[in-house]
Design a protein around this motif. Structure first.
Motif, PDB file in Angstrom:
ATOM      1  N   LYS A 295       0.834  -1.213   0.000  1.00 39.34           N
ATOM      2  CA  LYS A 295       0.000   0.000   0.000  1.00 39.34           C
ATOM      3  C   LYS A 295       0.867   1.261   0.000  1.00 39.34           C
ATOM      4  O   LYS A 295       0.678   2.155  -0.824  1.00 39.34           O
ATOM      5  CB  LYS A 295      -0.936   0.013   1.233  1.00 39.34           C
ATOM      6  CG  LYS A 295      -1.837  -1.206   1.337  1.00 39.34           C
ATOM      7  CD  LYS A 295      -2.766  -1.125   2.532  1.00 39.34           C
ATOM      8  CE  LYS A 295      -2.080  -1.113   3.888  1.00 39.34           C
ATOM      9  NZ  LYS A 295      -1.320  -2.338   4.207  1.00 39.34           N
ATOM     10  N   THR A 296       1.813   1.325   0.930  1.00 39.31           N
ATOM     11  CA  THR A 296       2.653   2.524   1.028  1.00 39.31           C
ATOM     12  C   THR A 296       3.487   2.703  -0.230  1.00 39.31           C
ATOM     13  O   THR A 296       3.633   3.823  -0.742  1.00 39.31           O
ATOM     14  CB  THR A 296       3.555   2.440   2.280  1.00 39.31           C
ATOM     15  OG1 THR A 296       2.709   2.425   3.432  1.00 39.31           O
ATOM     16  CG2 THR A 296       4.505   3.617   2.376  1.00 39.31           C
ATOM     17  N   THR A 297       4.008   1.612  -0.768  1.00 41.01           N
ATOM     18  CA  THR A 297       4.788   1.693  -2.000  1.00 41.01           C
ATOM     19  C   THR A 297       3.926   2.268  -3.126  1.00 41.01           C
ATOM     20  O   THR A 297       4.379   3.122  -3.897  1.00 41.01           O
ATOM     21  CB  THR A 297       5.337   0.305  -2.375  1.00 41.01           C
ATOM     22  OG1 THR A 297       6.062  -0.215  -1.258  1.00 41.01           O
ATOM     23  CG2 THR A 297       6.251   0.374  -3.580  1.00 41.01           C
TER      24      THR A 297
ATOM     25  N   PRO B 146       1.567  11.088   4.956  1.00 41.49           N
ATOM     26  CA  PRO B 146       2.283   9.815   4.914  1.00 41.49           C
ATOM     27  C   PRO B 146       2.022   8.969   6.160  1.00 41.49           C
ATOM     28  O   PRO B 146       1.529   9.470   7.167  1.00 41.49           O
ATOM     29  CB  PRO B 146       3.754  10.218   4.843  1.00 41.49           C
ATOM     30  CG  PRO B 146       3.812  11.685   4.867  1.00 41.49           C
ATOM     31  CD  PRO B 146       2.472  12.215   5.203  1.00 41.49           C
ATOM     32  N   GLN B 147       2.381   7.708   6.043  1.00 40.39           N
ATOM     33  CA  GLN B 147       2.183   6.784   7.169  1.00 40.39           C
ATOM     34  C   GLN B 147       3.048   7.212   8.356  1.00 40.39           C
ATOM     35  O   GLN B 147       2.607   7.190   9.498  1.00 40.39           O
ATOM     36  CB  GLN B 147       2.542   5.375   6.701  1.00 40.39           C
ATOM     37  CG  GLN B 147       2.364   4.319   7.768  1.00 40.39           C
ATOM     38  CD  GLN B 147       2.595   2.921   7.217  1.00 40.39           C
ATOM     39  OE1 GLN B 147       2.453   2.658   6.030  1.00 40.39           O
ATOM     40  NE2 GLN B 147       2.933   2.006   8.100  1.00 40.39           N
ATOM     41  N   ASP B 148       4.295   7.595   8.078  1.00 38.02           N
ATOM     42  CA  ASP B 148       5.178   8.013   9.170  1.00 38.02           C
ATOM     43  C   ASP B 148       4.948   9.481   9.489  1.00 38.02           C
ATOM     44  O   ASP B 148       4.644  10.269   8.609  1.00 38.02           O
ATOM     45  CB  ASP B 148       6.642   7.807   8.759  1.00 38.02           C
ATOM     46  CG  ASP B 148       6.926   6.357   8.450  1.00 38.02           C
ATOM     47  OD1 ASP B 148       6.413   5.493   9.182  1.00 38.02           O
ATOM     48  OD2 ASP B 148       7.623   6.092   7.455  1.00 38.02           O
TER      49      ASP B 148
ATOM     50  N   LEU C  26      -4.040   9.563   1.856  1.00 38.55           N
ATOM     51  CA  LEU C  26      -3.938   9.294   3.294  1.00 38.55           C
ATOM     52  C   LEU C  26      -3.421   7.875   3.486  1.00 38.55           C
ATOM     53  O   LEU C  26      -4.110   6.909   3.169  1.00 38.55           O
ATOM     54  CB  LEU C  26      -5.319   9.396   3.952  1.00 38.55           C
ATOM     55  CG  LEU C  26      -6.039  10.734   3.904  1.00 38.55           C
ATOM     56  CD1 LEU C  26      -7.465  10.583   4.443  1.00 38.55           C
ATOM     57  CD2 LEU C  26      -5.278  11.750   4.718  1.00 38.55           C
ATOM     58  N   ASP C  27      -2.191   7.764   3.990  1.00 40.43           N
ATOM     59  CA  ASP C  27      -1.622   6.430   4.191  1.00 40.43           C
ATOM     60  C   ASP C  27      -1.784   6.043   5.658  1.00 40.43           C
ATOM     61  O   ASP C  27      -1.103   6.575   6.522  1.00 40.43           O
ATOM     62  CB  ASP C  27      -0.142   6.440   3.771  1.00 40.43           C
ATOM     63  CG  ASP C  27       0.411   5.033   3.580  1.00 40.43           C
ATOM     64  OD1 ASP C  27      -0.367   4.058   3.715  1.00 40.43           O
ATOM     65  OD2 ASP C  27       1.619   4.911   3.291  1.00 40.43           O
ATOM     66  N   GLU C  28      -2.703   5.151   5.917  1.00 39.54           N
ATOM     67  CA  GLU C  28      -3.002   4.688   7.283  1.00 39.54           C
ATOM     68  C   GLU C  28      -3.234   5.865   8.234  1.00 39.54           C
ATOM     69  O   GLU C  28      -2.503   6.046   9.207  1.00 39.54           O
ATOM     70  CB  GLU C  28      -1.846   3.827   7.826  1.00 39.54           C
ATOM     71  CG  GLU C  28      -1.454   2.692   6.913  1.00 39.54           C
ATOM     72  CD  GLU C  28      -2.058   1.346   7.323  1.00 39.54           C
ATOM     73  OE1 GLU C  28      -2.903   1.316   8.250  1.00 39.54           O
ATOM     74  OE2 GLU C  28      -1.694   0.338   6.700  1.00 39.54           O
ATOM     75  N   PRO C  29      -4.277   6.643   7.967  1.00 41.27           N
ATOM     76  CA  PRO C  29      -4.466   7.877   8.743  1.00 41.27           C
ATOM     77  C   PRO C  29      -4.766   7.659  10.224  1.00 41.27           C
ATOM     78  O   PRO C  29      -4.630   8.594  10.998  1.00 41.27           O
ATOM     79  CB  PRO C  29      -5.657   8.555   8.052  1.00 41.27           C
ATOM     80  CG  PRO C  29      -6.369   7.461   7.347  1.00 41.27           C
ATOM     81  CD  PRO C  29      -5.317   6.481   6.945  1.00 41.27           C
TER      82      PRO C  29
END
Ligand SMILES: Nc1ncnc2c1ncn2[C@@H]1O[C@H](COP(=O)(O)OP(=O)(O)O)[C@@H](O)[C@H]1O
Ligand SMILES: [Mg+2]
Length: 333
Positions: free
Chosen positions: A46-48, A86-88, A162-165
């Motif tokens: 997903k993040t990639t 981002p996720q981070d 939104l990556d893993e908000p």
């Protein structure tokens, strides 16, 4: 032009150095104004995928367009018109919330007075007005995620990633985030691409969802369509004696087993209203007593199980732990 999907992904592939196939030739079309979910476990890619669509990472092969711009050739055009959360966590911990917003606004050449006004409005939206002058270092996990969200909105993007908000957030804070995200769609018609491994999140927010696993898209549809594609109801029996589970599976009418372990048996039947009384009288005849019993219409978890052969719910639990550990580590350094 208007009829074109706002995001079009063709055979997009990423193989990292060392040969990890993170994204394996995916195809996607996302319409303007959609909230589109990518649902999959940790490591699904997903993040990639998000990093390639937001031009932070170049694909190994394949391509994609965002609002007509090519992710390889027109990365600057894309960056200007998208927002990314981002996720981070990315905010500078030594700066205040407001300073972070103004800093990012300056990257987009937003005039100072406009940036200030916009920041105040966004801070109000996520209830951070009072915290705004304080150092981000002092924020709770939930406050940080809310700040990250509005940092992603400071350039008034047309498309928001939104990556893993809500990764690592408690249930209440998560629900609050959902309300903000729903508001962005409702009030601004924003196109939102959302990744998550929380089924409830995708169910609550996404118009359409693709289930991803091992870098591949397994199925795409609205949450309702995916659930409807699994015919029948699910009955979960809890037994006092684990071996009684075997006895029930010998039921002459035949039962479709979905899952069985630790004295809990999950079966699918066409119509629980009709079958359950028959099953109960069968159990009674064989002197079997139940400790628990529940009936449910198929959920996204069952859809996930159907396509991947495992449950996302169980993975989610250990993942949440990891996420919490990560957040602690980030905060300490
Ligand atoms: N920078 C990297 N180098 C090598 N492998 C990576 C890198 N980033 C991610 N991966 C691997 O690619 C796969 C997909 O990861 P990722 O896109 O982060 O998945 P997700 O966001 O769904 O958890 C995983 O197997 C992960 O270990
Ligand atoms: Mg990820």
């Amino acid at each position: 032009m208007d009829l074109q999907p706002i995001i079009k992904v063709e055979n997009l592939t990423k193989i990292y150095k060392g040969g990890v196939m993170a994204v394996d030739s995916i195809n996607l079309e996302i319409e303007e104004g959609e909230v589109y979910g990518l649902l999959g476990p940790n490591g699904a890619g997903k993040t990639t995928t998000i990093n390639m669509l937001t031009t932070r990472l170049s694909p190994t092969s394949g391509n994609a367009t965002v609002a007509g711009f090519d992710i390889i050739r027109h990365s600057m055009d894309i960056r200007r018109m998208i927002g990314v959360v981002p996720q981070d966590l990315t905010a500078d911990e030594d700066l205040s919330g407001l300073e972070n917003l103004l800093l990012v606004a300056s990257f987009y050449d937003v005039p100072k007075s406009v940036a200030l006004e916009r920041s105040q409005r966004l801070l109000r939206m996520v209830d951070l007005v009072e915290a705004a002058p304080r150092q981000v270092r002092q924020y709770s996990g939930g406050m940080r995620k809310r700040l990250e969200l509005i940092i992603g909105l400071i350039n008034e993007p047309k498309v928001l990633f939104l990556d893993e908000p809500t990764l690592g957030l408690d249930v209440q804070t998560r629900t609050t985030m959902w309300e903000y995200i729903k508001g962005l769609k409702r009030d601004y018609g924003m196109t939102i691409i959302l990744t998550s491994h929380y089924l409830e999140e995708i169910d609550a927010l996404a118009n359409r969802v693709s289930i991803v696993d091992h870098g591949k898209i397994l199925v795409t549809g609205t949450p309702a369509e995916l659930k409807a594609s699994l015919k029948g109801d699910i009955i979960t029996f809890g037994f006092r004696t684990a071996s009684d589970s075997e006895k029930l599976l010998e039921y002459p009418g035949g039962l479709e087993k979905i899952d069985a372990k630790d004295g809990v048996l999950k079966v699918r039947v066409e119509n629980a209203d009709k079958t359950l009384p028959e099953l109960l009288s069968y159990l009674f005849q064989h002197g079997i007593t139940l400790s628990t019993l529940s009936v449910q219409k198929p959920s996204l978890d069952e859809v996930f199980l159907q396509y991947t052969g495992r449950s996302l719910r169980e993975e989610g639990a250990s993942d949440r732990m990891k996420a919490m550990m990560n957040m602690r580590r980030v905060r300490k350094t």
